[in-house]
Design a protein around this motif. Structure first.
Motif, PDB file in Angstrom:
ATOM      1  N   TRP A   1       0.844  -1.205   0.000  1.00 43.40           N
ATOM      2  CA  TRP A   1       0.000   0.000   0.000  1.00 43.40           C
ATOM      3  C   TRP A   1       0.874   1.248   0.000  1.00 43.40           C
ATOM      4  O   TRP A   1       0.666   2.186  -0.765  1.00 43.40           O
ATOM      5  N   MET A   2       1.900   1.242   0.896  1.00 42.83           N
ATOM      6  CA  MET A   2       2.774   2.410   0.983  1.00 42.83           C
ATOM      7  C   MET A   2       3.478   2.662  -0.339  1.00 42.83           C
ATOM      8  O   MET A   2       3.539   3.796  -0.833  1.00 42.83           O
ATOM      9  N   LEU A   3       4.009   1.580  -0.944  1.00 42.98           N
ATOM     10  CA  LEU A   3       4.728   1.749  -2.207  1.00 42.98           C
ATOM     11  C   LEU A   3       3.794   2.267  -3.285  1.00 42.98           C
ATOM     12  O   LEU A   3       4.153   3.153  -4.065  1.00 42.98           O
ATOM     13  N   ASP A   4       2.576   1.699  -3.321  1.00 38.77           N
ATOM     14  CA  ASP A   4       1.664   2.082  -4.395  1.00 38.77           C
ATOM     15  C   ASP A   4       1.250   3.539  -4.260  1.00 38.77           C
ATOM     16  O   ASP A   4       1.173   4.269  -5.252  1.00 38.77           O
ATOM     17  N   ASN A   5       0.989   3.990  -3.027  1.00 37.52           N
ATOM     18  CA  ASN A   5       0.468   5.337  -2.844  1.00 37.52           C
ATOM     19  C   ASN A   5       1.554   6.400  -2.780  1.00 37.52           C
ATOM     20  O   ASN A   5       1.308   7.544  -3.116  1.00 37.52           O
ATOM     21  N   TRP A   6       2.742   6.017  -2.323  1.00 38.72           N
ATOM     22  CA  TRP A   6       3.779   7.026  -2.138  1.00 38.72           C
ATOM     23  C   TRP A   6       4.837   6.994  -3.225  1.00 38.72           C
ATOM     24  O   TRP A   6       5.578   7.944  -3.395  1.00 38.72           O
ATOM     25  N   LEU A   7       4.957   5.873  -3.949  1.00 31.51           N
ATOM     26  CA  LEU A   7       6.001   5.796  -4.967  1.00 31.51           C
ATOM     27  C   LEU A   7       5.407   5.641  -6.365  1.00 31.51           C
ATOM     28  O   LEU A   7       5.711   6.406  -7.279  1.00 31.51           O
TER      29      LEU A   7
ATOM     30  N   PRO B   1       2.390   8.655  -7.457  1.00 33.66           N
ATOM     31  CA  PRO B   1       2.851  10.011  -7.754  1.00 33.66           C
ATOM     32  C   PRO B   1       3.671  10.092  -9.040  1.00 33.66           C
ATOM     33  O   PRO B   1       3.635  11.104  -9.731  1.00 33.66           O
TER      34      PRO B   1
ATOM     35  N   ARG C   1       3.480  -2.142 -11.058  1.00 38.82           N
ATOM     36  CA  ARG C   1       2.907  -2.560  -9.789  1.00 38.82           C
ATOM     37  C   ARG C   1       3.247  -4.008  -9.443  1.00 38.82           C
ATOM     38  O   ARG C   1       3.777  -4.298  -8.363  1.00 38.82           O
TER      39      ARG C   1
ATOM     40  N   SER D   1      -7.774   2.664   2.699  1.00 42.50           N
ATOM     41  CA  SER D   1      -6.767   3.457   3.400  1.00 42.50           C
ATOM     42  C   SER D   1      -5.709   2.494   3.948  1.00 42.50           C
ATOM     43  O   SER D   1      -5.868   1.277   3.847  1.00 42.50           O
ATOM     44  N   LEU D   2      -4.615   3.054   4.518  1.00 44.79           N
ATOM     45  CA  LEU D   2      -3.519   2.205   4.988  1.00 44.79           C
ATOM     46  C   LEU D   2      -4.001   1.240   6.060  1.00 44.79           C
ATOM     47  O   LEU D   2      -3.742   0.040   6.009  1.00 44.79           O
TER      48      LEU D   2
ATOM     49  N   SER E   1      13.303   4.389  -9.414  1.00 48.67           N
ATOM     50  CA  SER E   1      12.509   3.888  -8.289  1.00 48.67           C
ATOM     51  C   SER E   1      12.800   2.421  -8.026  1.00 48.67           C
ATOM     52  O   SER E   1      12.946   2.003  -6.881  1.00 48.67           O
TER      53      SER E   1
END
Lengths: 192, 175
Positions: free
Chosen positions: A57-63, A66, A73, A129-130, B7
């Motif tokens: 989730w963090m990688l998808d939303n923050w890396l 954007p 993915r 959400s996370l 990345s």
């Protein structure tokens, strides 16, 4: 609060990852010969799925989102899952050599357990959400562990029963798990 | 394009560093003696010693619960090597070893039943149903698993034939 409990229940029972979505069948057939190793495998997979759901989730939303790298993915998720599994393997080898021996080849094979990647990808699809995606991962893993434990218990009893020669071994296991899947279909009547 | 490369590079490097640090902290001390013994063994896990594979046999020998001469495919040569490594004298009288032997197929007896190729731990036996089988000399470890599986006793243990490729000049005798 009740929303979170409902999410946990619906992922663990109603939309069970093994018996309803048919993900992760290899470890369910492979490690369910004894309840002890099934429990160990369930715990290891729970750890991996929960951690992988959060990390993906963090990688998808923050890396990925954007920079518009959605097409990377699957590659990224597999990388993260492989790293988490490697870490889990080291951890189990250090803390519990007995469990490490009994899980054997199935421990590194969590990497290729499609339930792990499946949960991570489904998470993204549903735009949780996370915290919710962590809960979704944990609930799915809980359902996985539950099925693994029930099935291991059934197989331990079937091993002692008299089975016709034509059904001995893998066939009776497949019949057993299909009956278990039928039983889990009953949860889809739950109105949650 | 650049963002994708950067990345993934960053991700790979970060995960690699985390795993490297974790490996340092979660290191398990294996017994180096067991690893050394296991590397000297045939490694085909044929199971004739009664242990679950060569690594388990090596652990038992290092503990002293199994005899260094318990490995039939390894034979006398392996028992001597293990005895030197452990610094013990090995009773070699139980091993009637007259050099390494590998399995061979007697063509006039083979009926092509494929039973031997199924039990071979190193896939050294070639053959299809109703075709005469053959043993790959380079792959056979001489574990004798196939001997009992043959219904026509066509599999025999023969000394390794000396060919131009395999001949080694014998070492000079110590004066």
């Amino acid at each position: 609060m009740s929303e979170f409990i409902l999410l946990l229940l619906s992922t663990a029972l109603v939309n069970n990852v093994v018996l309803i979505k048919f993900l992760g069948l290899c470890p369910v057939m492979g490690v369910s010969k004894s309840v002890d190793s099934a429990f160990g495998m369930g715990l290891a997979t729970t750890f991996v799925i929960t951690l992988a759901a959060g990390a993906s989730w963090m990688l998808d939303n923050w890396l990925l989102a954007p920079f518009g790298l959605g097409y990377l993915r699957i590659l990224t998720f597999i990388l993260v899952i492989a790293a988490v599994v490697q870490f889990t393997e080291m951890f189990i080898r250090k803390t519990s050599p007995g469990l490490y021996q009994s899980l054997g080849i199935y421990l590194p094979l969590i990497t290729t357990n499609c339930a792990v990647l499946g949960v991570a990808l489904l998470n993204v699809e549903q735009k949780f959400s996370l915290f919710k995606s962590l809960l979704y991962g944990f609930g799915s893993a809980l359902g996985f562990t539950l099925v693994l434990l029930i099935f291991a218990g059934l197989r331990e009893r079937v091993a002692l029963a008299r089975v016709p020669d034509a059904f001995a071994g893998a066939p009776i296991s497949f019949i057993t798990i299909s009956l278990l899947a039928l039983a889990f279909m009953g949860f889809s009547g739950l109105n949650i | 394009m650049i963002a994708a490369i950067l990345s993934l590079t960053f991700l790979g490097a970060a995960l690699g560093i985390i795993l490297g640090v974790a490996n340092r902290f979660l290191q398990v001390e294996g017994n180096p003696l067991v690893d050394e013994l296991a590397s000297a063994m045939p490694g085909s896990n044929c199971g004739q010693c009664g242990f679950a594979g060569c690594a388990a046999a090596a652990a038992a020998i290092a503990e002293g619960t199994a005899s260094p001469a318990c490995c039939p495919p390894g034979g006398k040569a392996l028992a001597i090597v293990i005895g030197l490594k452990l610094g013990i004298t090995v009773d070699l009288s139980a091993l009637s070893d007259d050099g390494p032997k590998i399995a061979t197929v007697a063509e006039e007896l083979c009926i092509g039943c494929c039973r031997c190729s199924k039990v071979c731990p190193t896939d050294a036996i070639l053959g299809a149903a109703r075709q005469i089988h053959n043993v790959l000399r380079e792959a056979c470890t001489g574990c004798r698993n196939c001997i009992d599986s043959c219904p026509t006793e066509a599999l025999l243990m023969q000394p390794v034939p000396v060919t131009l490729q395999h001949w080694i000049m014998p070492k000079p005798l110590a004066a």
